[in-house]
Design a protein around this motif. Structure first.
Motif, short mmCIF file in Angstrom:
data_model
loop_
_atom_site.label_atom_id
_atom_site.label_comp_id
_atom_site.label_asym_id
_atom_site.label_seq_id
_atom_site.Cartn_x
_atom_site.Cartn_y
_atom_site.Cartn_z
N MET A 18 29.71 -14.19 72.83
CA MET A 18 29.48 -13.39 71.62
C MET A 18 29.92 -11.94 71.80
SD MET A 18 28.52 -15.73 69.64
CE MET A 18 28.18 -14.74 68.20
N THR A 19 30.56 -11.64 72.92
CA THR A 19 31.01 -10.27 73.19
C THR A 19 31.88 -9.70 72.07
OG1 THR A 19 30.78 -10.57 75.56
CG2 THR A 19 32.26 -8.81 74.84
N PRO A 20 32.85 -10.45 71.52
CA PRO A 20 33.65 -9.86 70.44
C PRO A 20 32.80 -9.45 69.23
CG PRO A 20 34.73 -11.82 71.30
CD PRO A 20 33.36 -11.77 71.92
N HIS A 21 31.78 -10.23 68.92
CA HIS A 21 30.88 -9.89 67.81
C HIS A 21 30.10 -8.61 68.13
CE1 HIS A 21 31.68 -14.13 67.04
NE2 HIS A 21 31.17 -14.00 65.83
N VAL A 22 29.51 -8.59 69.33
CA VAL A 22 28.68 -7.45 69.73
C VAL A 22 29.51 -6.17 69.78
CG1 VAL A 22 27.35 -6.48 71.65
CG2 VAL A 22 26.95 -8.85 70.91
N GLU A 23 30.65 -6.23 70.45
CA GLU A 23 31.49 -5.03 70.57
C GLU A 23 32.01 -4.59 69.21
OE1 GLU A 23 34.40 -5.93 73.59
OE2 GLU A 23 32.94 -5.62 75.20
N GLY A 24 32.39 -5.54 68.38
CA GLY A 24 32.88 -5.21 67.04
C GLY A 24 31.81 -4.56 66.19
N LEU A 25 30.59 -5.04 66.27
CA LEU A 25 29.50 -4.44 65.50
C LEU A 25 29.13 -3.06 66.05
CD1 LEU A 25 27.36 -7.61 64.81
CD2 LEU A 25 28.58 -6.22 63.11
N ARG A 26 29.17 -2.92 67.36
CA ARG A 26 28.88 -1.60 67.94
C ARG A 26 29.92 -0.57 67.50
NH1 ARG A 26 27.18 -3.49 74.07
NH2 ARG A 26 25.08 -4.21 73.53
N ARG A 27 31.19 -0.99 67.42
CA ARG A 27 32.23 -0.08 66.92
C ARG A 27 31.97 0.34 65.48
NH1 ARG A 27 35.62 -3.74 69.49
NH2 ARG A 27 36.29 -4.64 67.50
N ARG A 28 31.24 -0.49 64.77
CA ARG A 28 30.90 -0.21 63.37
C ARG A 28 29.55 0.48 63.23
NH1 ARG A 28 34.20 -4.49 63.86
NH2 ARG A 28 35.68 -4.95 62.18
N GLY A 29 28.97 0.89 64.35
CA GLY A 29 27.72 1.64 64.32
C GLY A 29 26.45 0.82 64.30
N ILE A 30 26.55 -0.48 64.55
CA ILE A 30 25.38 -1.36 64.58
C ILE A 30 24.95 -1.59 66.02
CG2 ILE A 30 24.50 -3.67 64.03
CD1 ILE A 30 25.09 -2.01 61.52
N GLU A 31 23.67 -1.38 66.30
CA GLU A 31 23.14 -1.69 67.63
C GLU A 31 23.01 -3.21 67.71
OE1 GLU A 31 19.18 -0.99 70.37
OE2 GLU A 31 19.43 0.25 68.59
N ALA A 32 23.84 -3.83 68.54
CA ALA A 32 23.89 -5.29 68.64
C ALA A 32 23.75 -5.73 70.08
CB ALA A 32 25.21 -5.80 68.07
N GLU A 33 23.14 -6.89 70.24
CA GLU A 33 22.92 -7.46 71.57
C GLU A 33 23.00 -8.97 71.48
OE1 GLU A 33 19.23 -7.90 74.72
OE2 GLU A 33 19.28 -6.13 73.42
N ALA A 34 23.78 -9.59 72.37
CA ALA A 34 23.85 -11.05 72.45
C ALA A 34 22.75 -11.55 73.37
CB ALA A 34 25.22 -11.48 72.98
N ILE A 35 22.19 -12.69 73.01
CA ILE A 35 21.13 -13.28 73.83
C ILE A 35 21.55 -14.68 74.26
CG2 ILE A 35 19.27 -11.91 72.82
CD1 ILE A 35 18.57 -14.36 71.07
N ASP A 36 21.09 -15.07 75.44
CA ASP A 36 21.32 -16.43 75.92
C ASP A 36 20.20 -17.33 75.42
OD1 ASP A 36 23.70 -16.86 77.51
OD2 ASP A 36 22.88 -15.37 78.89
N LEU A 37 20.58 -18.48 74.91
CA LEU A 37 19.62 -19.46 74.42
C LEU A 37 19.70 -20.72 75.28
CD1 LEU A 37 20.45 -19.14 70.63
CD2 LEU A 37 18.39 -18.30 71.77
N PRO A 38 18.57 -21.37 75.50
CA PRO A 38 18.62 -22.65 76.21
C PRO A 38 19.30 -23.69 75.30
CG PRO A 38 16.41 -22.25 75.38
CD PRO A 38 17.21 -21.02 75.09
N LEU A 39 20.09 -24.54 75.88
CA LEU A 39 20.80 -25.54 75.10
C LEU A 39 19.98 -26.82 75.04
CD1 LEU A 39 24.44 -24.88 76.30
CD2 LEU A 39 23.28 -24.06 74.24
N LYS A 40 19.13 -26.86 74.03
CA LYS A 40 18.31 -28.04 73.75
C LYS A 40 18.12 -28.07 72.25
CE LYS A 40 14.41 -25.29 75.44
NZ LYS A 40 13.33 -25.27 76.40
N LYS A 41 17.19 -28.86 71.76
CA LYS A 41 16.97 -28.88 70.32
C LYS A 41 16.72 -27.47 69.81
CE LYS A 41 14.97 -31.73 67.82
NZ LYS A 41 14.61 -32.81 66.96
#
Length: 178
Positions: A18-41
């Motif tokens: 999700m780095t492209p999303h996070v970096e792109g939003l930060r360039r637009r002035g949005i504080e963004a952070e990607a999180i890791d999710l467990p891969l289950k239901k």
């Protein structure tokens, strides 16, 4: 007042994807952070997401928004439907409305939508095998306050239109911040 956006990854990704999303939003002035999710239901992953993401604005007044790509968006939408969360906004990139070839499973994937109280932005390819566009459009009235943006000829990715999707996301999040 500001906003902090937590974004989850798809089932074949990780926070790093999700780095492209996070970096792109930060360039637009949005504080963004990607999180890791467990891969289950997705329903089970909500617990993990809520352990990472605050349920509401903190004493600093910074509002919380959640979202994700595909599976991450489903997890975020389930968290936003929880009665004790107070998210400012929800952004769904390529929401997995149903498994490919199984549109009959749509009802299961949207049963929680009426419980979502925050504004929702959905961004989807019109040729997404995980979301038949006519079913996605038909499901929109289940959400109290939602906008759907679609991209012709795109499947289950927004990479070719990511700059536009992030422009729209940043404007949406800024409006949600108040």
């Amino acid at each position: 007042m500001g906003i902090r956006f937590f974004v989850g990854h798809g089932a074949s990704g990780s926070a790093a994807s999700m780095t492209p999303h996070v970096e792109g939003l930060r360039r637009r002035g949005i504080e963004a952070e990607a999180i890791d999710l467990p891969l289950k239901k997705a329903e089970a992953a909500v617990i993990a997401m809520r352990a990472i993401v605050p349920d509401r604005a903190g004493p600093d007044g910074i509002r919380i928004a959640v979202g994700g790509q595909s599976y991450g968006g489903r997890v975020a939408s389930l968290a936003a439907a929880e009665p004790d969360t107070d998210y400012a906004a929800l952004v769904l990139f390529s929401y997995p409305l149903h498994p490919p070839g199984s549109p009959e499973r749509t009802a299961d994937r949207i049963a929680h939508w009426p419980a979502i109280r925050c504004p929702v932005l959905l961004l989807s390819g019109e040729a997404d095998p995980f979301a038949r566009i006519e079913l996605l459009r038909a499901a929109m009235p289940l959400l109290r306050d939602a906008e759907l943006v679609t991209y012709p000829r795109l499947g289950h990715t927004l990479k070719p239109v990511l700059e536009d999707a992030l422009d729209r996301t940043a404007r949406f999040l800024e409006a949600a911040a108040g």
